[in-house]
Design an enzyme around this catalytic site. Structure first.
Site, PDB file in Angstrom:
ATOM      1  N   ASP A   1      -5.149   4.351   3.802  1.00 56.08           N
ATOM      2  CA  ASP A   1      -4.989   5.347   4.769  1.00 56.08           C
ATOM      3  C   ASP A   1      -6.224   5.845   5.773  1.00 56.08           C
ATOM      4  OD1 ASP A   1      -3.715   7.830   5.263  1.00 56.08           O
ATOM      5  OD2 ASP A   1      -4.819   9.167   3.833  1.00 56.08           O
TER       6      ASP A   1
ATOM      7  N   LEU B   1      -4.424 -14.343  -7.137  1.00 54.03           N
ATOM      8  CA  LEU B   1      -3.982 -13.029  -7.038  1.00 54.03           C
ATOM      9  C   LEU B   1      -2.404 -12.728  -6.770  1.00 54.03           C
ATOM     10  CD1 LEU B   1      -5.228  -9.980  -6.493  1.00 54.03           C
ATOM     11  CD2 LEU B   1      -4.924 -10.535  -4.086  1.00 54.03           C
TER      12      LEU B   1
ATOM     13  N   HIS C   1      -3.491   0.316  12.968  1.00 55.22           N
ATOM     14  CA  HIS C   1      -2.647  -0.216  11.954  1.00 55.22           C
ATOM     15  C   HIS C   1      -2.990  -1.595  11.898  1.00 55.22           C
ATOM     16  CE1 HIS C   1      -0.465   3.207  11.086  1.00 55.22           C
ATOM     17  NE2 HIS C   1       0.105   3.430  11.932  1.00 55.22           N
TER      18      HIS C   1
HETATM   19  C1  FPP Z   1      -1.785   5.292   6.625  1.00 58.16           C
HETATM   20  O1  FPP Z   1      -2.685   5.639   7.610  1.00 58.16           O
HETATM   21  C2  FPP Z   1      -1.347   3.859   6.703  1.00 58.16           C
HETATM   22  C3  FPP Z   1       0.032   3.463   6.785  1.00 58.16           C
HETATM   23  C4  FPP Z   1       1.105   4.574   6.942  1.00 58.16           C
HETATM   24  C5  FPP Z   1       0.303   2.155   7.164  1.00 58.16           C
HETATM   25  C6  FPP Z   1      -0.514   1.102   6.303  1.00 58.16           C
HETATM   26  C7  FPP Z   1      -0.245  -0.205   7.077  1.00 58.16           C
HETATM   27  C8  FPP Z   1      -1.284  -1.118   7.289  1.00 58.16           C
HETATM   28  C9  FPP Z   1      -2.535  -1.092   6.821  1.00 58.16           C
HETATM   29  C10 FPP Z   1      -0.833  -2.413   7.828  1.00 58.16           C
HETATM   30  C11 FPP Z   1       0.225  -3.141   6.766  1.00 58.16           C
HETATM   31  C12 FPP Z   1       0.049  -4.592   7.091  1.00 58.16           C
HETATM   32  C13 FPP Z   1       1.008  -5.379   6.407  1.00 58.16           C
HETATM   33  C14 FPP Z   1       0.693  -6.941   6.687  1.00 58.16           C
HETATM   34  C15 FPP Z   1       1.951  -5.144   5.534  1.00 58.16           C
HETATM   35  P1  FPP Z   1      -2.014   6.935   8.484  1.00 58.16           P
HETATM   36  O2  FPP Z   1      -1.347   6.095   9.584  1.00 58.16           O
HETATM   37  O3  FPP Z   1      -1.317   7.834   7.832  1.00 58.16           O
HETATM   38  O4  FPP Z   1      -3.228   7.291   9.157  1.00 58.16           O
HETATM   39  P2  FPP Z   1      -3.943   8.694   9.308  1.00 58.16           P
HETATM   40  O5  FPP Z   1      -3.973   9.268   7.962  1.00 58.16           O
HETATM   41  O6  FPP Z   1      -5.357   8.630   9.861  1.00 58.16           O
HETATM   42  O7  FPP Z   1      -2.870   9.569  10.008  1.00 58.16           O
END
Ligand code: FPP
Length: 240
Positions: A20, A131, A37
Site C-alpha cells: 500500500d 520461494l 505503481h
Molecule cells: C495500493 O496502493 C497498491 C495497489 C492498488 C497496487 C499494487 C501494485 C503494485 C505494487 C504493482 C504490482 C506489480 C506486479 C508486477 C504484480 P494505492 O494505490 O492504494 O496507494 P495509496 O494508498 O497511496 O492511494
C-alpha cells in the site's frame, strides 16, 4: 539489522504483504500515480528476490483487488500493463532464480493476453523449489470464500460428499491457496491499519505488522526487521 540477526529456525514460512501507499508516494513527489505503481513493482521484484535468497518459502502479495476496477481507466490499465511487463520479464529469464509463481484471484475475468501469460508463467515455474510467490490479482477475500462454498455445494448436490464431511480442511483446500500453509506474518506498509478483504480465511492466526512507510520505500532491511519482530513475538494459537 543483518541476516545474522535472524534465527533461521524461527523464520516465518509464509509472509503476506499488502503493498500500500504507491499513489501517496507518487503524490509526495508530484509525479503521476502510475509512477508510484511502477516503483512499487520494482520494490516487489527486489523484495521477492531477496526473500528467495534468504530461504523464505511462501510470499503472497496483494497487487490488484476486485475493488480496484473502480479506479480510473488509466490507472487500471497501468496496473494490468505492469503485471504483463513483469510476467514477460520472468518468462524470458532463464530460471526465475527458482521462484515459483502462482496467481490468486479471478484470472478468467482478465483479458485473454494477460491470462495466457499467467498460464504460461505458472506452468513454466511450477516445479521450481525456491520461494512460492503468490500474486493476488483480481482477488477478493470474500469472493474467494464464496467460490469455495459454491464448489463444495456442487459436490454435496452431486452426492459426492455429505454435509457432515465439510470441515475446515475442506474449505482451505478449496481456496486459491490450496496446499499452502497459512501466512505466519502479514505486513502492511502505508500507514493504514485494516485488512481490506485480503486472505480473510487464511489470516485467522496470523501476526500483523503495520509499517509506517510507503510500499515503494520498503527495503530489504525492512523485511529483515519485520521477520525479527515476528520472531520476538510469542505466538499462542489460542492456547496458553
Ligand atoms: C495500493 O496502493 C497498491 C495497489 C492498488 C497496487 C499494487 C501494485 C503494485 C505494487 C504493482 C504490482 C506489480 C506486479 C508486477 C504484480 P494505492 O494505490 O492504494 O496507494 P495509496 O494508498 O497511496 O492511494
Amino acid at each position: 539489522m543483518t541476516i545474522n540477526d535472524i534465527d533461521k529456525e524461527l523464520m516465518p514460512q509464509h509472509i503476506a504483504i499488502i503493498m500500500d501507499g504507491n499513489r501517496r508516494w507518487a503524490k509526495e513527489r508530484g509525479v503521476d500515480p502510475r509512477l508510484g505503481h511502477k516503483e512499487g513493482a520494482e520494490t516487489l521484484e527486489r523484495i521477492a528476490t531477496y526473500a528467495n535468497e534468504i530461504g523464505l518459502k511462501y510470499m503472497t502479495v496483494y497487487a490488484f483487488s476486485t475493488e480496484n476496477w473502480k479506479r480510473t481507466k488509466e490507472e487500471v490499465g497501468a496496473l494490468m500493463k505492469l503485471l504483463e511487463l513483469y510476467l514477460d520479464k520472468f518468462l524470458n529469464r532463464e530460471s526465475l532464480r527458482n521462484i515459483r509463481i502462482r496467481l490468486l484471484g479471478d484470472v478468467e475475468g482478465l483479458n485473454p493476453s494477460l491470462r495466457d501469460r499467467i498460464y504460461k508463467i505458472v506452468e513454466k515455474s511450477k516445479d521450481n523449489t525456491g520461494l512460492t510467490l503468490n500474486i493476488a490479482f483480481n482477488y477478493g477475500g470474500r469472493d474467494e470464500i464464496v467460490k469455495a462454498v459454491r464448489k463444495i455445494s456442487e459436490r454435496v448436490k452431486n452426492d459426492d460428499i455429505s454435509i457432515d464431511e465439510i470441515d475446515e480442511d475442506m474449505v482451505s483446500n478449496n481456496l486459491y491457496t490450496q496446499g499452502e500453509p497459512d501466512p505466519d506474518l502479514l505486513i502492511r506498509p502505508g500507514g493504514e491499519v485494516r485488512i481490506s478483504n485480503f486472505l480473510l480465511w487464511q489470516l485467522a492466526y496470523t501476526e500483523f505488522l503495520f509499517v509506517d512507510k510507503y510500499w515503494p520505500d520498503f527495503s530489504k532491511k525492512d523485511l529483515l526487521e519485520a521477520i525479527y519482530t515476528y520472531e520476538k513475538r510469542n505466538r499462542k494459537f489460542g492456547g496458553k
